[in-house]
Design an enzyme around this catalytic site. Structure first.
Site, PDB file in Angstrom:
ATOM      1  N   ASP A  74      41.915  31.233  52.379  1.00 60.67           N
ATOM      2  CA  ASP A  74      41.250  31.374  51.084  1.00 60.67           C
ATOM      3  C   ASP A  74      41.963  30.558  50.013  1.00 60.67           C
ATOM      4  OD1 ASP A  74      43.319  33.164  51.586  1.00 60.67           O
ATOM      5  OD2 ASP A  74      42.219  34.931  50.954  1.00 60.67           O
ATOM      6  N   GLU A 133      38.779  36.449  45.952  1.00 57.30           N
ATOM      7  CA  GLU A 133      39.144  37.520  45.026  1.00 57.30           C
ATOM      8  C   GLU A 133      37.923  38.123  44.332  1.00 57.30           C
ATOM      9  OE1 GLU A 133      41.926  38.873  44.868  1.00 57.30           O
ATOM     10  OE2 GLU A 133      43.342  37.437  45.689  1.00 57.30           O
TER      11      GLU A 133
END
Length: 382
Positions: A74, A133
């Site tokens: 990520d 997130e």
């Protein structure tokens, strides 16, 4: 020549300087593309996604492929102001890699660098994912159908750094590693009025207080004590002045559970409580849930057993079986569609994940690269 430990530390520091929020990872994307293009290209195929423009997929073509193995890293950062006084501290005010995604990307580049020079047996697909997130980048990618054709993935792996584990330790467990999470927003419609005449109003603050108290009994009285669930309300807004009864209240919170069934059960019980209070107080209560792609990270039993078996016996690897965590991760959505395993990499940070003083030990990077490289080669020979 594959990236060295020193190269990897420098890459991580470069990425740490340029943190960007979900779906805005343009500078990060350009940096990663530059590094990927510097590797030997003989086995590589790069795919970008116009609908998700900061995402990057890289396929490493195998010599005798039986499967496509995916590896995810990520990319996004958090709206946190860094407190670490470092030469390479964040250069973007109010934004920081406080969850260690700079380290995640660096490990992935280390693996990609190695396999660009040492052709794997199976095809490998590296997914540099935006918006973990927030905005559910993993779900967006899957729903766009980007894992198809040459970039179809048969099994998926990914790591998350862990501030509480010693540097370089690989942590994992079969079953659920991370909880699933869902936002819950509650709007209570009563009737405002004068503080001196409560019988002529319908106090939304009183209704909100009853709602919060009753919902907390879902965990203590509706759920098996041997199972896990969390309901937290972190925000309550109501009223404008002390001598006016509030006619409206809004409550915002989060639900967490180790299985999707648990999350769905909690959601239903919250709706039941709201309906009961609507009757009791003659009010209207609107309940909204937003889970996005933040499903529980439920590791595939067979693949995870192989992963753990390898890590327990591999030379130079320190392995620790870990307990489930109530933190959330949108890799759970991908694992609900594609079998795979998520695991921890210990970084022994003095500051916790998501904190302004999060500071992972960089020695963990090469440990992570070596452990995962070894596992992937082991898995390709199965």
């Amino acid at each position: 020549m594959s990236l060295t430990s020193e190269d990897l530390v420098n890459i991580r520091r470069d990425l740490h300087k340029i943190p960007e929020l979900a779906l805005k990872e343009k500078q990060t994307h350009e940096y990663l593309i530059g590094k990927i293009n510097s590797f030997p290209q003989d086995f590589l195929e790069i795919k970008e996604v116009p609908e998700l423009p900061t995402a990057i997929l890289v396929r490493v073509n195998g010599s005798d492929p039986k499967r496509n193995i995916g590896y995810r890293a990520d990319m996004d950062a958090l709206p946190v102001t860094e407190s670490n006084d470092l030469e390479y501290r964040s250069q973007h005010p109010g934004i920081m890699h406080a969850c260690g995604h700079d380290l995640h990307m660096t490990v992935a580049l280390g693996l990609l660098s190695y396999f660009s020079e040492h052709q794997p047996k199976d095809n490998l697909v590296f997914f540099f994912q935006p918006a973990e997130e927030s905005e559910s980048g993993g779900r967006q990618a899957y729903d766009l159908g980007i894992f198809s054709g040459n970039f179809k993935i048969d099994e998926f792996y990914g790591l998350h750094d862990n501030a509480d584990l010693a540097t370089g330790i690989i942590g994992c467990r079969n079953g659920t590693l991370f909880a699933g999470t869902s936002e819950v927003n509650v709007t209570i419609h009563g009737m405002s009025g004068h503080a001196a005449y409560p019988h002529k109003a319908n106090d939304a603050v009183i209704i909100a207080a009853n709602f919060i108290n009753q919902v907390q009994t879902i965990i203590s009285r509706s759920i098996d004590p041997t199972k896990c669930g969390v309901i937290t309300f972190g925000k309550l807004e109501a009223g404008t002045i002390r001598n006016v009864i509030a006619g409206k209240a809004r409550i915002e919170g989060t639900i967490r559970g180790l299985t999707q069934d648990m999350i769905e059960f909690i959601k239903q019980r919250i709706v039941d409580v709201a309906k009961g209070l609507e009757l009791s107080f003659n009010a209207t209560i609107d309940v909204e849930f937003n889970q996005g792609g933040y499903y529980p990270v439920e590791n595939d039993p067979d693949l995870t057993k192989q992963f753990i078996d390898y890590m327990q016996q591999a030379d130079g690897v320190k392995f620790q079986e870990t307990r489930p965590a109530m933190t959330g991760e949108d890799f759970g959505y991908l694992l609900s569609k594609i079998p795979g395993t998520m695991f921890w990499l210990g970084v022994a940070s003095p500051g916790a994940l998501h904190s302004a003083d999060f500071l992972p030990h960089e020695e963990a990077i090469i440990d992570g690269v070596n452990a995962i490289k070894g596992f992937l080669e082991y898995r390709m020979n199965e």
